[in-house]
Scaffold this active site. Structure first.
Site, PDB file in Angstrom:
ATOM      1  N   HIS A  80       5.194   0.083  -0.116  1.00 22.31           N
ATOM      2  CA  HIS A  80       3.913  -0.504  -0.508  1.00 22.31           C
ATOM      3  C   HIS A  80       2.738   0.445  -0.261  1.00 22.31           C
ATOM      4  O   HIS A  80       1.680   0.311  -0.873  1.00 22.31           O
ATOM      5  CB  HIS A  80       3.698  -1.816   0.246  1.00 22.31           C
ATOM      6  CG  HIS A  80       2.771  -2.779  -0.429  1.00 22.31           C
ATOM      7  ND1 HIS A  80       1.665  -2.374  -1.158  1.00 22.31           N
ATOM      8  CD2 HIS A  80       2.769  -4.137  -0.485  1.00 22.31           C
ATOM      9  CE1 HIS A  80       1.039  -3.432  -1.633  1.00 22.31           C
ATOM     10  NE2 HIS A  80       1.681  -4.512  -1.239  1.00 22.31           N
ATOM     11  N   ASP A 135      12.276  -4.292 -20.559  1.00 22.44           N
ATOM     12  CA  ASP A 135      13.479  -4.161 -21.390  1.00 22.44           C
ATOM     13  C   ASP A 135      14.107  -2.799 -21.154  1.00 22.44           C
ATOM     14  O   ASP A 135      13.544  -1.763 -21.501  1.00 22.44           O
ATOM     15  CB  ASP A 135      13.096  -4.328 -22.862  1.00 22.44           C
ATOM     16  CG  ASP A 135      14.296  -4.274 -23.792  1.00 22.44           C
ATOM     17  OD1 ASP A 135      15.430  -4.064 -23.310  1.00 22.44           O
ATOM     18  OD2 ASP A 135      14.095  -4.427 -25.013  1.00 22.44           O
TER      19      ASP A 135
END
Length: 456
Positions: free
Chosen positions: A166, A384
């Site tokens: 992070h 995708d």
């Protein structure tokens, strides 16, 4: 419901290096990147169906190749965090690489859907689908900043799971990276990303003479309260649950609040915060914090493609008893007021950076705090990899740093498997004994909202 057991063949961990030489240098991290609150790893998971018959392709092989190419543009991810001066972290762009695993599991997507909540996070099988997952602040320095795993399933589908440090990026930055990776999987000859990444952490340096303009309660460590339950929470091993809210649920809650321009985030956050306060029962203060993305809203405006932490986390404080005794609209009002104060003051981010510079980055409000982050606009579910959209894509669990007393609830998009109904899912970290109280209170408030709308 019992957890499904299935054999897993775990491949050796590989270090994937950038496909071509990258700059060898140290990169500056802003005070926002380097907060203790963000010294942990964000875990994500994507489930993909098999390709159409005749379209055979090994997902692990194509993703591995694409990952090496992606690291050329995102080369800091192939580096390591090191300790710099005064406890501050820096990025050593040493191209040591990221971890990649190729795994096979003797299970189908249909089997996964049928047990233990299906594909709904928190993922009950994250230890199988992300072998290298770690919680809290473990292995933040001197270790890979990205770990990725592709698990092939016996139905022909696969699971893509990864964790990202992070300190290097926020959820927006992680989404930007995984979108570029998907571009390279689908178009292996692509030379550059649709959206080139931008480092530019130097835009967020503190003033030469730091001068905070706001109190920044979120970073105060010594705020007095009658009862400090953080000692209790510090010894608790948190568990996770999730709450699914449909569009009708949200509409009913907004109708009950009956305030113009009440947002979905405000009403859900108020719902969750009040449910958490009901568990506390003590006459103690409860704190609500929620990250606000400042890429476009604060000065200086960050360039498109910036993938570092651009979040500020304002805090509001109230006694739990008072919060619970008031209607839901009261909590919504507190949230709306705090959000407006931060959004309307374009210099709030700079003030926070200066405050951290003056007071150190060792703290975040370490009393009993509840953090809600809205990730629903980041369409991880639409990523995708050449196999179409995923069945679920997004956070695998609530990322929890080493902050005593902090409960975390990210909001993500989710489509329920049993009926295809779309809605929002809150993945909530709680002490085990709080889960039943929390879930019952959330359900009670939603049901009472429906009763209110039916009487209109």
């Amino acid at each position: 419901m019992a957890k499904l057991r299935f054999p897993v063949m775990i491949g050796e961990a590989e270090l994937i290096l950038p496909d071509s030489p990258t700059p060898v240098e140290f990169k500056y991290l802003s005070n926002l990147d380097d907060l203790i609150f963000f010294r942990h790893h964000m875990p994500f998971i994507h489930y993909y169906n098999s390709r159409h018959e005749g379209e055979l392709c090994d997902p692990a092989a194509v993703i591995r190749r694409a990952l090496s190419k992606a690291l050329v543009h995102y080369y800091p991810l192939a580096g390591r965090l090191r300790h710099g001066e005064n406890g501050k972290l820096v990025v050593d762009c040493c191209a040591e690489g990221v971890v990649f695993r190729d795994v096979e599991a003797d299970v189908t997507l249909e089997q996964l859907k049928m047990v233990a909540g299906g594909l709904r996070p928190p993922s009950p099988y994250l230890s199988e689908f992300l072998v290298d997952d770690v919680k809290g602040g473990a292995f933040v320095t001197d270790s890979p900043l990205l770990c990725m795993q592709v698990t092939r399933l016996k139905c022909g589908g696969f699971v893509l799971a990864y964790r990202v440090n992070h300190c290097i990026c926020d959820a927006y930055g992680a989404f930007q990276f995984i979108k570029y990776l998907s571009e390279l999987v689908r178009e292996p000859n692509r030379s550059c990303p649709t959206q080139p990444p931008v480092w530019s952490r130097e835009l967020l340096v503190p003033n030469s003479t730091p001068c905070p303009l706001f109190p920044h309660t979120e970073y105060h460590l010594n705020i007095n309260s009658k009862h400090d339950t953080s000692k209790l929470m510090r010894t608790q091993k948190l568990t996770q649950t999730s709450i699914f809210l449909t569009g009708h649920d949200v509409f009913a809650l907004k109708s009950k609040v009956n305030k113009p321009k009440t947002t979905t985030f405000e009403v859900i956050t108020a719902l969750l915060w009040r449910a958490w306060a009901c568990f506390l029962a003590l006459d103690c203060e409860t704190r609500l914090v929620f990250p606000i993305d400042t890429r476009r809203s604060h000065t200086p405006v960050l360039p498109v493609g910036y993938y570092g932490v651009a979040l500020i986390t304002p805090c509001t404080i109230i006694h739990a008893k008072r919060l619970v005794s008031q209607p839901l609209s009261f909590a919504v009002g507190l949230i709306s007021e705090l959000k407006s104060k931060v959004v309307d003051h374009k210099e709030y981010r700079t003030s926070a950076i200066d405050f951290i510079e003056m007071n150190g980055r060792s703290g975040f409000c370490n009393k009993v705090a509840f953090a809600v982050s809205d990730l629903s606009k980041l369409r991880f579910d639409k990523v995708d990899m050449g196999w179409g959209q995923c069945l679920y894509g997004g956070f695998a669990r609530a990322g929890v740093g080493d902050v005593p007393g902090l409960m975390v609830a990210p909001l993500v998009r989710y489509k329920r498997e049993e009926d295809g109904l779309e809605g929002l899912l809150a993945i909530v970290s709680l002490p085990p004994q709080a889960v039943d109280v929390f879930q019952k209170e959330v359900r009670r408030q939603i049901d009472s909202s429906y009763a209110f709308t039916s009487s209109l």
